[in-house]
Design a protein around this motif. Structure first.
Motif, short mmCIF file in Angstrom:
data_model
loop_
_atom_site.label_atom_id
_atom_site.label_comp_id
_atom_site.label_asym_id
_atom_site.label_seq_id
_atom_site.Cartn_x
_atom_site.Cartn_y
_atom_site.Cartn_z
N ASP A 63 -6.25 2.44 2.95
CA ASP A 63 -6.68 3.40 1.93
C ASP A 63 -7.79 4.31 2.45
O ASP A 63 -8.75 4.62 1.75
CB ASP A 63 -7.13 2.68 0.65
CG ASP A 63 -8.27 1.71 0.90
OD1 ASP A 63 -8.59 1.45 2.08
OD2 ASP A 63 -8.85 1.20 -0.08
N GLY A 89 0.79 -1.23 0.00
CA GLY A 89 0.00 0.00 0.00
C GLY A 89 0.81 1.27 0.00
O GLY A 89 0.38 2.28 0.57
N SER A 116 -6.03 -2.77 -2.48
CA SER A 116 -5.29 -4.02 -2.58
C SER A 116 -6.00 -5.03 -3.45
O SER A 116 -5.37 -5.78 -4.20
CB SER A 116 -5.06 -4.60 -1.18
OG SER A 116 -4.27 -3.74 -0.40
#
Length: 277
Positions: A93, A16, A230
């Motif tokens: 995120d 990430g 992801s």
């Protein structure tokens, strides 16, 4: 004097690098109302994000894994190291626009019946994002699918967002942002590690509700969720993983006739996909 943090923010990272640094910056730049710690469990990332986190955020408790353990198992590892009385499971995120920790704490502790609080999720443009679902069942999944269709249609999204413009009890809040007591998390046994990805939060919400607690969705508290970061990197693999998780969830929680109906539906869908072209 007890210096333990009140809240443990737990984040699972898997490649990430493009999002997690912004997530961590938003936490440390905006949250100061209560004491907290941040625990990041890295699921064997190969994109350099591990080193970037360590360099920019040495205060983060960084737990590195040799393989990708999945969402639930990684979070369980994070909880074992957590010192806070309260847990905030947060996706990598996400972005915290304002200091929401005290507000989450207030929502959770306003009633002893509240087991999990899920804040309102927003898209990057500030628009409403669907972040709740019905119970996982034949009927519930149909109802959720109808809501998803309303969400994807710009003509009906506004009316859907109005349905979620106030606090309400729901069946499931998505795992991108979940706030709960550590004692309750431990009481239900944490995340079921059989789920690698998908439906682990649904299973957790189900087990919390089975103990008599409620799942509170609150529109008063918002954060930004980029969404699907992801998963988008391995969509075909994750589609298969969803079906595996779905079958397991039905076996664990649903009556036999629903398990048979699901199996029949998936068989017909597979046949149609492979042969009816």
């Amino acid at each position: 004097m007890d210096l333990s943090p009140l809240i443990s923010i737990i984040i699972v990272n898997y490649n990430g690098a493009d999002v997690i640094l912004d997530c961590l910056r938003s936490i440390y730049e905006r949250c100061s109302s209560v004491t907290f710690e941040v625990i990041v469990i890295d699921n064997a990332s190969s994109d350099g994000s591990l080193g970037q986190i360590h360099q920019e955020f040495p205060q983060v408790s960084l737990l590195t894994q040799d393989t990708n353990l999945g969402f639930g198992k990684a979070n369980n590892i994070g909880v074992r190291y957590a010192q806070g009385e309260f847990l905030f499971f947060l996706n990598s995120d996400t972005l915290i626009p304002t200091d929401i920790l005290l507000s989450l704490l207030t929502k959770l502790t306003q009633s002893s019946d509240v087991g999990i609080v899920g804040p309102r999720l927003l898209n990057t443009d500030g628009s409403f994002q669907l972040s709740v679902s019905k119970e996982i069942s034949i009927l519930g999944e149909f109802q959720t699918l109808q809501q998803v269709r309303r969400y994807r249609d710009q003509a009906t999204r506004k009316s859907l967002s109005q349905l979620y413009s106030h606090d309400q009890f729901v069946d499931i809040v998505v795992g991108a942002a979940m706030f709960m007591r550590r004692s309750l998390f431990q009481q239900v046994g944490g995340f079921d590690e059989t789920f690698f990805m998908y439906l682990e939060e649904s299973d957790l919400c189900k087990r919390v509700r089975d103990l008599g607690y409620t799942i509170l969705y609150t529109s008063d508290i918002s954060l930004i969720h980029i969404g699907g970061y992801s998963v988008a990197k391995a969509s075909e693999t994750m589609a298969k993983e969803y079906r595996r998780s779905q079958r397991y969830y039905y076996k664990k929680h649903r009556p036999v006739w629903e398990q048979w109906l699901l199996a029949a539906y998936l068989s017909c869908k597979s046949w149609y996909t492979n042969y009816a072209r």
